[in-house]
Design a protein around this motif. Structure first.
Motif, short mmCIF file in Angstrom:
data_model
loop_
_atom_site.label_atom_id
_atom_site.label_comp_id
_atom_site.label_asym_id
_atom_site.label_seq_id
_atom_site.Cartn_x
_atom_site.Cartn_y
_atom_site.Cartn_z
N ALA A 146 38.43 44.38 41.96
CA ALA A 146 37.83 43.34 41.12
C ALA A 146 36.30 43.38 41.16
O ALA A 146 35.63 43.21 40.13
CB ALA A 146 38.34 41.98 41.56
N ASN A 179 42.80 43.96 30.97
CA ASN A 179 43.10 44.26 32.38
C ASN A 179 42.20 43.53 33.37
O ASN A 179 42.55 43.46 34.55
CB ASN A 179 43.00 45.77 32.63
N ASP A 181 41.09 40.60 35.31
CA ASP A 181 41.73 39.32 35.65
C ASP A 181 40.82 38.13 35.43
O ASP A 181 41.28 37.05 35.04
CB ASP A 181 42.21 39.34 37.10
N ASP A 182 39.53 38.30 35.67
CA ASP A 182 38.58 37.20 35.55
C ASP A 182 38.19 37.02 34.08
O ASP A 182 37.23 37.60 33.60
CB ASP A 182 37.34 37.49 36.41
N SER A 240 45.02 45.04 38.96
CA SER A 240 45.18 43.74 38.30
C SER A 240 46.32 42.96 38.96
O SER A 240 47.37 43.53 39.25
CB SER A 240 45.48 43.92 36.81
N LYS A 241 46.11 41.67 39.15
CA LYS A 241 47.12 40.84 39.80
C LYS A 241 47.64 39.73 38.87
O LYS A 241 48.71 39.19 39.08
CB LYS A 241 46.55 40.21 41.08
N LYS A 242 46.88 39.39 37.86
CA LYS A 242 47.25 38.29 36.98
C LYS A 242 48.37 38.71 36.03
O LYS A 242 48.41 39.85 35.56
CB LYS A 242 46.03 37.83 36.17
N ARG A 247 46.94 36.15 31.12
CA ARG A 247 45.63 36.67 30.73
C ARG A 247 45.49 36.66 29.21
O ARG A 247 44.45 36.25 28.67
CB ARG A 247 45.44 38.09 31.26
#
Length: 274
Positions: A146, A179, A181-182, A240-242, A247
């Motif tokens: 990230a 891709n 996440d933020d 990526s975790k979300k 997203r």
């Protein structure tokens, strides 16, 4: 590859229309393995005819699949080539991008892929001169963490205005948005600036595709298969975790109101224009 010679080679490569000849130029960098790529032992006579009369030739991935006993050797050879080309700042050349794409699509050692991503994380926009460069940029972005992904976002700030209408670079923006996440960073550093140019760019196909990529990611209606393949390359190693659906909803919430407002204010003009 010498700096001045590289410019000549890149010019010839860029002007070569035959995909077979372009691949042969790439394979020529692989030294003794170039001959093996042209004449694989287990290719039948019928296959040889097909290869010489078609518009494609065997890829490095096909070679590694058919000759697994040689895969490590050739990848070690190409790894050294890639490192030298990247260190010399030649990744902007499309022929170099094709070499790196060949290497990454065959490399199974994730640590080596991450090493390359670490080396190039602030220079990914320089890769967007070709579809092979897009593959490389997407793979490297996928494996970055990230913190490093935010450095990539920072690196596209300056060329963003040109990227939104570039036939290759706009696709990388689609990949980053789908891709990263933020989504707060996506909004502040990418989408806000893009939305400010809607009036001047809305008729541009590449520009419109950025939003289509948010609302209909990886849709075969809007993206060619090779573009989808680039987006999905090494997705199994993404950091990526979300949830992609979450997203996507967040991105849609950012874009929908400004787009609705724009079309409401300009509806009459567009109706008269048609």
């Amino acid at each position: 590859m010498h700096q001045y010679a590289s410019e000549v080679i890149e010019y010839i490569y860029a002007q070569t229309e035959s995909e077979v000849h372009r691949k042969e130029m790439v394979h020529a960098f692989y030294g003794q393995y170039f001959i093996l790529l042209k004449q694989m032992d287990d290719v039948t006579d019928k296959d040889k005819v097909a290869l010489t009369t078609s518009t494609t030739t065997s890829s490095l991935a096909q070679f590694c699949e058919k000759k697994p006993q040689l895969a490590d050797q050739i990848l070690e050879k190409i790894e050294g080539i890639v490192q030298k080309l990247v260190e010399k700042g030649m990744s902007r050349h499309s022929i170099v991008q094709a070499i790196i794409a060949d290497y990454l699509l065959c490399q199974k050692d994730l640590l080596k892929v991450k090493w390359l991503a670490e080396s190039m994380k602030e220079n990914l926009p320089s890769l967007l001169a070709s579809k092979q460069g897009l593959v490389v940029a997407c793979i490297l972005f996928n494996v970055l963490d990230a913190k490093d992904r935010k450095l990539v976002v920072k690196s596209i700030q300056e060329p963003l205005k040109e990227m939104v209408t570039n036939k290759v670079a706009h696709l990388f923006l689609v990949h980053v948005l789908n891709n990263l996440d933020d989504t707060v960073v996506s909004k502040k550093k990418i989408l806000n600036d893009i939305l400010l140019t809607v009036d001047e760019n809305i008729s541009d196909k590449c520009f419109a595709t950025i939003f289509l990529g948010i609302y209909a990611p990886n849709s075969k209606r809007y993206f060619q298969q090779e573009e989808i393949d680039a987006f999905e390359a090494m997705q199994e190693h993404t950091t990526s975790k979300k949830d992609p659906a979450v997203r996507r909803l967040e991105l849609m919430n950012i874009c929908t109101k400004p787009l609705e407002t724009f079309f409401e204010e300009n509806m009459l003009w567009y109706l008269m224009d048609t």
